[in-house]
Design a protein around this motif. Sequence first.
Motif, PDB file in Angstrom:
ATOM      1  N   ARG A   6      78.451  22.956 -92.650  1.00  0.00           N
ATOM      2  CA  ARG A   6      79.067  24.192 -92.154  1.00  0.00           C
ATOM      3  C   ARG A   6      80.144  23.880 -91.117  1.00  0.00           C
ATOM      4  N   CYS A  10      84.235  24.327 -91.672  1.00  0.00           N
ATOM      5  CA  CYS A  10      85.002  25.128 -90.723  1.00  0.00           C
ATOM      6  C   CYS A  10      86.248  24.380 -90.266  1.00  0.00           C
ATOM      7  N   MET A  15      85.362  29.033 -94.598  1.00  0.00           N
ATOM      8  CA  MET A  15      84.302  29.819 -93.967  1.00  0.00           C
ATOM      9  C   MET A  15      83.481  30.579 -95.010  1.00  0.00           C
ATOM     10  N   ILE A  19      79.674  31.446 -91.025  1.00  0.00           N
ATOM     11  CA  ILE A  19      80.382  31.144 -89.780  1.00  0.00           C
ATOM     12  C   ILE A  19      79.516  30.224 -88.927  1.00  0.00           C
ATOM     13  N   PRO A 298      89.658  29.996 -89.339  1.00  0.00           N
ATOM     14  CA  PRO A 298      88.285  29.557 -89.059  1.00  0.00           C
ATOM     15  C   PRO A 298      87.980  29.580 -87.569  1.00  0.00           C
ATOM     16  N   ILE A 300      84.323  29.303 -84.540  1.00  0.00           N
ATOM     17  CA  ILE A 300      82.893  29.113 -84.256  1.00  0.00           C
ATOM     18  C   ILE A 300      82.470  30.229 -83.323  1.00  0.00           C
TER      19      ILE A 300
END
Length: 337
Positions: A6, A10, A15, A19, A298, A300
């Motif tokens: 993941r 990213c 994505m 997320i 993208p 976080i």
Amino acid sequence: MTHFERMQNCLFGDMTQGIPVSFWRHFPLADQSAEGLARATIDWQKQFEFDFVKVMPSSSFCVKDWGCKDQYSGNPYGIRNYTQHIIKQPDDWFKLPVLDPEHGYLGQQIEALRKIKTGLGNAVPIVQSIFNPLSQMENLAGYQTLTYHLERFPEAVLAGLITISKSTALFIQKAAETGIDGIYFIIKHSDLLRFYQRQYASIVSPFDLICLKPAEKLWLNIIHIHAETANINDFEHYPTQILSIHGLHDHETLKNIKSLTSKVLCGGLQRQEVMAVGMEGDVIKQANDFNSEMGSRPFILAAECGLRLDTPFKNIVAAINFTREKEFHFSISSTMP
């Protein structure tokens, strides 16, 4: 999908599989030993299964071997107060020795990283927090003394920058050898940054880059700007893939930052107003707003900085569930110990 996949997706702009999300906090009593910090960090990760682990020792770990002292006095974020600064006179900057990262408090942190890596294995990426040299200087001298020395004795401050950058680079090299995936490089200047900003790129940045040189081989480096007045352009060339900065929840701030950096942004959630005292619906709304603002870019999902110790678990869970789109769903209603 694994946490590694993941995070890597990213960074490559994908994505579609969810997320990435992570939260971190201080452990103000446990963090005084390698075993205590490692156990608290491992338990925290196993509780929530974040997509990366930010190892969060007290800020003093990188300056205590020079003689600084601190204590925990109940700060709601778990931050310890400095009770003794060791820089009093300009000449004191010349007296700082280069530290050995395998001994003292630095060595204790390296041991904590080894224990965390052993405990978590290859299940999740791990990043180590470290303050940049100028931030460490503020902890060594105190704000007033440092600003006075910056203005009146720049040659002494330069000597300190040289020593601290060498020590920090040695620590990062040793930390990288433990198998971590990145460095969380903290620029924490607040008013000091405004004082020094015109000269930052030419004077301070070269020493930041000396520190980060050993981290260039790592794939998950994060730069955290703990100030809302920073000139983002000063840090765009740093060897970091991710930018964490305060204020990403604000529309105008986010719009401006997006135009100034190509780095993946990390944040979007207010740690006080939303995560600590808000309801689950507030968390979801702010996460959704941030997602909408980011569009196809993208990012976080995280708080702007370390969580308050009393942040409700249910709010952390709400954020995780939002990123997983109900795929990863669980419920905890307690608060942090």
